[in-house]
Design an enzyme around this catalytic site. Structure first.
Site, PDB file in Angstrom:
ATOM      1  N   CYS A 119      33.521  40.675  28.331  1.00 23.49           N
ATOM      2  CA  CYS A 119      34.888  40.912  27.877  1.00 23.49           C
ATOM      3  C   CYS A 119      35.635  39.581  27.752  1.00 23.49           C
ATOM      4  O   CYS A 119      36.291  39.316  26.738  1.00 23.49           O
ATOM      5  CB  CYS A 119      35.603  41.842  28.858  1.00 23.49           C
ATOM      6  SG  CYS A 119      37.241  42.380  28.301  1.00 23.49           S
ATOM      7  N   CYS A 120      35.542  38.740  28.773  1.00 18.37           N
ATOM      8  CA  CYS A 120      36.177  37.416  28.723  1.00 18.37           C
ATOM      9  C   CYS A 120      35.606  36.582  27.576  1.00 18.37           C
ATOM     10  O   CYS A 120      36.335  35.839  26.914  1.00 18.37           O
ATOM     11  CB  CYS A 120      35.956  36.667  30.039  1.00 18.37           C
ATOM     12  SG  CYS A 120      36.911  37.270  31.439  1.00 18.37           S
ATOM     13  N   CYS A 201      44.399  38.965  32.918  1.00 15.21           N
ATOM     14  CA  CYS A 201      44.545  40.231  32.223  1.00 15.21           C
ATOM     15  C   CYS A 201      44.914  41.335  33.216  1.00 15.21           C
ATOM     16  O   CYS A 201      44.490  41.311  34.383  1.00 15.21           O
ATOM     17  CB  CYS A 201      43.247  40.598  31.513  1.00 15.21           C
ATOM     18  SG  CYS A 201      42.840  39.506  30.129  1.00 15.21           S
ATOM     19  N   CYS A 227      37.539  32.591  34.170  1.00 14.46           N
ATOM     20  CA  CYS A 227      37.588  33.515  33.043  1.00 14.46           C
ATOM     21  C   CYS A 227      36.577  33.173  31.966  1.00 14.46           C
ATOM     22  O   CYS A 227      36.243  34.005  31.138  1.00 14.46           O
ATOM     23  CB  CYS A 227      38.991  33.529  32.435  1.00 14.46           C
ATOM     24  SG  CYS A 227      39.467  31.981  31.644  1.00 14.46           S
TER      25      CYS A 227
END
Length: 243
Positions: A119-120, A201, A227
């Protein structure tokens, strides 16, 4: 040979700036020919306003790259607009993954639940690298006190194959950050008062209890402390990152 040359540049710059304060490192770095094209990457997080203020003083037109993952807290988005306007930053560029990338990688918005690294990667690392490829060096707000992986951080770091990272606040203590904010009457991120000393996030950031490491609320319960935007050669570094 390329890595040796890059390491040599970082070593020379660290020697040149060894006795300089953070503001002078920043002031000189943005026009140092040994650094070339420079940008600042900012999360507009809990401590970001310090570097943003310094930039507003020494180079308000410097490109400032802000990654909107489209999973940020609403408070962060509002804070970004507020700080940019208050400080008179004239070249803030908002970076996002494309609609096609989101549809392909995370159509239902749940990727973070089972693969936070992936996702990062597509929400932060890939979009940022597209823009950073046009720069020779980038400024970060990383500091030695933040966690063990950053304990040996220097002002200048090599990022193979050909880019440098500039860390003007590398040697600052947590107290220095707070004092600078107070002395310059800088606006605080609204979530700090709610127990978020480190803000990423929304789905992957939780409040921190008294006595916990300030970054313990990031990816809580996972073997992950970065991240992914602090990468090597355009490739995301999985899990923990050495300083």
């Amino acid at each position: 040979m390329l890595d040796e040359a890059l390491d040599g540049r970082a070593a020379r710059l660290n020697e040149r700036y060894r006795h300089h304060a953070a503001t002078e490192v920043l002031r000189r770095a943005v026009s140092d020919p040994d650094l070339g094209r420079v940008t600042l990457v900012s999360s507009f997080g809990a401590e970001s306003v310090v570097l943003l203020h310094m930039v507003s003083v020494v180079a308000p037109g410097l490109p400032v790259l802000f990654i909107d993952t489209q999973m940020l807290f609403p408070e962060t988005l509002e804070y970004q607009r507020e700080v940019s306007a208050k400080l008179g930053l004239t070249n803030v560029q908002v970076i996002t993954a494309s609609e096609q990338e989101i549809a392909r990688n995370d159509p239902d918005g749940t990727l973070h639940k089972f693969d936070a690294n992936a996702c990062c990667d597509f929400r932060k690392t890939v979009p940022l690298e597209r823009v950073l490829s046009g720069y020779d060096a980038w400024i970060t707000g990383r500091k030695r006190f933040q966690n063990g992986e950053r304990a040996a951080l220097e002002f200048f770091e090599p990022e193979p194959p050909a880019r440098l990272r500039i860390n003007p606040l590398a040697h600052w203590r947590s107290e220095d950050v707070q004092e600078y904010m107070i002395e310059n009457k800088l606006p605080r991120h609204p979530l700090v008062a709610k127990g978020y000393p480190s803000i990423g996030c929304a789905p992957c950031t939780s409040p921190v209890k008294e006595g916990e490491d300030p970054r313990s609320g990031r990816w809580r319960g996972q073997d992950k402390s970065e991240c992914g935007i602090h990468f090597i050669g355009g490739r995301m570094v999985r899990g923990k990152v050495s300083a």
